[in-house]
Design a protein around this motif. Structure first.
Motif, PDB file in Angstrom:
ATOM      1  N   THR A  50      -5.124  -1.395   5.986  1.00  0.00           N
ATOM      2  CA  THR A  50      -4.050  -1.179   4.936  1.00  0.00           C
ATOM      3  C   THR A  50      -3.889   0.195   4.511  1.00  0.00           C
ATOM      4  N   LEU A  51      -2.713   0.694   4.357  1.00  0.00           N
ATOM      5  CA  LEU A  51      -2.469   2.083   3.705  1.00  0.00           C
ATOM      6  C   LEU A  51      -3.055   2.291   2.168  1.00  0.00           C
ATOM      7  N   HIS A  52      -3.852   3.386   2.060  1.00  0.00           N
ATOM      8  CA  HIS A  52      -4.353   3.704   0.693  1.00  0.00           C
ATOM      9  C   HIS A  52      -4.228   5.258   0.359  1.00  0.00           C
ATOM     10  N   LEU A  53      -4.196   5.520  -0.758  1.00  0.00           N
ATOM     11  CA  LEU A  53      -4.441   6.964  -1.092  1.00  0.00           C
ATOM     12  C   LEU A  53      -5.744   7.254  -1.429  1.00  0.00           C
ATOM     13  N   VAL A  54      -6.338   8.322  -0.863  1.00  0.00           N
ATOM     14  CA  VAL A  54      -7.754   8.566  -1.283  1.00  0.00           C
ATOM     15  C   VAL A  54      -7.782  10.020  -1.407  1.00  0.00           C
TER      16      VAL A  54
ATOM     17  N   PHE B 182       1.014  -3.744 -20.629  1.00  0.00           N
ATOM     18  CA  PHE B 182       1.138  -2.824 -19.658  1.00  0.00           C
ATOM     19  C   PHE B 182       1.908  -3.426 -18.432  1.00  0.00           C
ATOM     20  N   LEU B 183       2.880  -2.692 -18.149  1.00  0.00           N
ATOM     21  CA  LEU B 183       3.545  -2.920 -16.823  1.00  0.00           C
ATOM     22  C   LEU B 183       3.059  -2.270 -15.682  1.00  0.00           C
ATOM     23  N   LEU B 184       2.291  -3.081 -14.816  1.00  0.00           N
ATOM     24  CA  LEU B 184       1.944  -2.327 -13.511  1.00  0.00           C
ATOM     25  C   LEU B 184       2.695  -2.638 -12.211  1.00  0.00           C
ATOM     26  N   PRO B 185       2.501  -1.545 -11.452  1.00  0.00           N
ATOM     27  CA  PRO B 185       3.612  -1.618 -10.175  1.00  0.00           C
ATOM     28  C   PRO B 185       2.929  -2.760  -9.049  1.00  0.00           C
ATOM     29  N   GLY B 186       3.590  -3.041  -8.193  1.00  0.00           N
ATOM     30  CA  GLY B 186       3.297  -4.157  -7.513  1.00  0.00           C
ATOM     31  C   GLY B 186       1.935  -4.361  -6.821  1.00  0.00           C
TER      32      GLY B 186
ATOM     33  N   ALA C 122       0.529 -17.726  -7.137  1.00  0.00           N
ATOM     34  CA  ALA C 122       2.049 -17.637  -6.165  1.00  0.00           C
ATOM     35  C   ALA C 122       3.030 -16.800  -6.707  1.00  0.00           C
ATOM     36  N   ARG C 123       3.169 -16.920  -8.010  1.00  0.00           N
ATOM     37  CA  ARG C 123       4.444 -16.134  -8.764  1.00  0.00           C
ATOM     38  C   ARG C 123       4.217 -14.748  -8.418  1.00  0.00           C
ATOM     39  N   ILE C 124       3.008 -14.103  -8.108  1.00  0.00           N
ATOM     40  CA  ILE C 124       2.991 -12.719  -8.015  1.00  0.00           C
ATOM     41  C   ILE C 124       2.919 -12.331  -6.488  1.00  0.00           C
ATOM     42  N   VAL C 125       3.053 -13.435  -5.657  1.00  0.00           N
ATOM     43  CA  VAL C 125       3.421 -12.995  -4.234  1.00  0.00           C
ATOM     44  C   VAL C 125       4.211 -14.230  -3.782  1.00  0.00           C
TER      45      VAL C 125
ATOM     46  N   GLY D 171       3.980 -16.265  -0.301  1.00  0.00           N
ATOM     47  CA  GLY D 171       2.840 -15.715   0.520  1.00  0.00           C
ATOM     48  C   GLY D 171       3.193 -14.676   1.515  1.00  0.00           C
ATOM     49  N   ASN D 172       4.279 -13.739   1.027  1.00  0.00           N
ATOM     50  CA  ASN D 172       4.635 -12.853   2.318  1.00  0.00           C
ATOM     51  C   ASN D 172       4.103 -11.394   1.977  1.00  0.00           C
ATOM     52  N   GLY D 173       3.137 -11.320   1.288  1.00  0.00           N
ATOM     53  CA  GLY D 173       2.404 -10.125   1.281  1.00  0.00           C
ATOM     54  C   GLY D 173       2.890  -9.079   0.388  1.00  0.00           C
ATOM     55  N   VAL D 174       3.970  -9.437  -0.297  1.00  0.00           N
ATOM     56  CA  VAL D 174       4.782  -8.361  -1.048  1.00  0.00           C
ATOM     57  C   VAL D 174       4.487  -8.736  -2.562  1.00  0.00           C
ATOM     58  N   PHE D 175       3.621  -8.141  -3.116  1.00  0.00           N
ATOM     59  CA  PHE D 175       3.121  -8.583  -4.482  1.00  0.00           C
ATOM     60  C   PHE D 175       4.145  -7.876  -5.520  1.00  0.00           C
ATOM     61  N   GLN D 176       4.491  -8.616  -6.480  1.00  0.00           N
ATOM     62  CA  GLN D 176       5.277  -8.460  -7.354  1.00  0.00           C
ATOM     63  C   GLN D 176       4.727  -7.535  -8.627  1.00  0.00           C
TER      64      GLN D 176
END
Length: 347
Positions: free
Chosen positions: A74-78, A263-267, A288-291, A294-299
């Protein structure tokens, strides 16, 4: 009573105090998910004193931070200096488990080695190419990038330590040139450091959380925990052991009022994605409301006093853009009032 969510807000530097700069914030987290570039910039920025997305992008452009696939595929910032040892430690397992997929795409060893050499030739000497330019160079040399072949080649060469994404968003560079002073750790040191840094920045967290986050085999997890444990504090909640930085409770005490706020956090923020079990901050019936689907796209999430209480999104455009928040149940008056203020303060 141990409030895991509030402690995590402090540990992750969401509630405060913010880190001095983007590089410090990314080093503290060790790795921050970055599938959504804009969201990743915001996640790092909200953990800094300046709260500036532009500063995070500048750190990427300067080579202090890089984007790659160091763990879980998975893509990460490091932090740039951390990428080589992280890739060496955590990526081989993903490389091994994706062998069949590369075979399906016709990416045999000979093809991959040829694409590797083509990429090195195209990028050597400090050249920076966009992802599309690199794919075009492969196509021109007879290495087809149709379908998922191009993406799979890029990710494979990143997970084997050849390439990473440097300045901008989709700009490709050679690791050996873009990161001239990498940290060098032997395997035992790397396991211990990864475990220590995870629990310091993400704790309270469990061994299962660390296993899922790092995607290491059980023996490596045990080895890392054995090295890191003397420097960590342990707390048991409902019969489950959590590990954290011994200073985290004091950090929370210093920002308690802020941690109790909204706090409002990115997905794809680490507050959600950094754990195998999110039950401490997300009620199971609403997970399940966050995804959706179940498509892997987090709200993006609305967090109040360390608990996720709803989701949010941008509404409108330009100067008229505002926030549309959806509660799991209902927002209290205090939370409803705080949401627009939190939105206005977003990086």
């Amino acid at each position: 009573m141990t409030d895991i969510g509030m402690l995590r807000l402090a540990a992750q530097r969401i509630a405060g105090p913010g880190m001095a700069g983007p590089g410090d914030a990314v080093r503290w987290l060790t790795a921050a998910q970055a599938q959504d570039h804009g969201g990743a910039l915001a996640s790092v920025a909200l953990r800094t004193t300046s709260g500036s997305r532009a500063a995070v992008q500048a750190a990427l452009d300067a080579g202090e931070i890089v984007k790659s696939w160091p763990m879980r595929g998975t893509l990460h910032l490091v932090a740039a200096e951390d990428l080589p040892w992280l890739v060496h430690l955590a990526a081989p397992r993903v490389v091994a488990t994706t062998t069949a997929r590369r075979a399906e795409l016709g990416l045999d060893t000979k093809t991959i080695e040829y694409a590797d050499q083509l990429a090195r030739d195209a990028l050597r000497g400090g050249i920076v190419l966009s992802r599309n330019e690199l794919l075009a160079a492969w196509d021109a040399a007879g290495v087809s990038t149709v379908g998922q072949r191009g993406y799979s080649l890029l990710r494979h060469l990143a997970m084997t330590g050849v390439l990473c994404l440097g300045p901008g968003d989709q700009q490709v560079v050679l690791v050996e040139e873009w990161i001239p002073q990498p940290r060098v750790l032997d395997r035992e040191e790397a396991l211990g450091e990864l475990a220590l840094r995870y629990f310091r920045s993400h704790g309270p967290a469990t061994g299962k959380d660390f296993t899922r986050w790092a995607h290491l085999v059980a023996a490596d997890v045990r080895a890392g925990l054995a090295i890191a444990r003397p420097d960590l504090a342990s707390v048991t909640v409902d019969g489950v052991e959590y590990l954290m930085d011994p200073r985290t409770p004091e950090a929370l005490a210093g920002c308690l009022r802020r941690a109790r706020g909204v706090f409002l956090l990115p997905g794809f923020d680490e507050f959600i994605l950094g754990y195998a079990d999110r039950g401490a901050v997300v009620p199971a019936e609403y997970a399940a409301r966050i995804v959706p689907g179940g498509n892997g796209v987090f709200q993006p999430t609305v967090v109040s006093a360390g608990r996720v209480v709803g989701t949010w999104k941008h509404a409108g455009r330009g100067a008229r853009q505002t926030v549309a928040a959806t509660p799991f149940e209902s927002f209290t008056d205090a939370v409803a009032t705080a949401i627009p203020r939190a939105y206005a303060a977003l990086p």
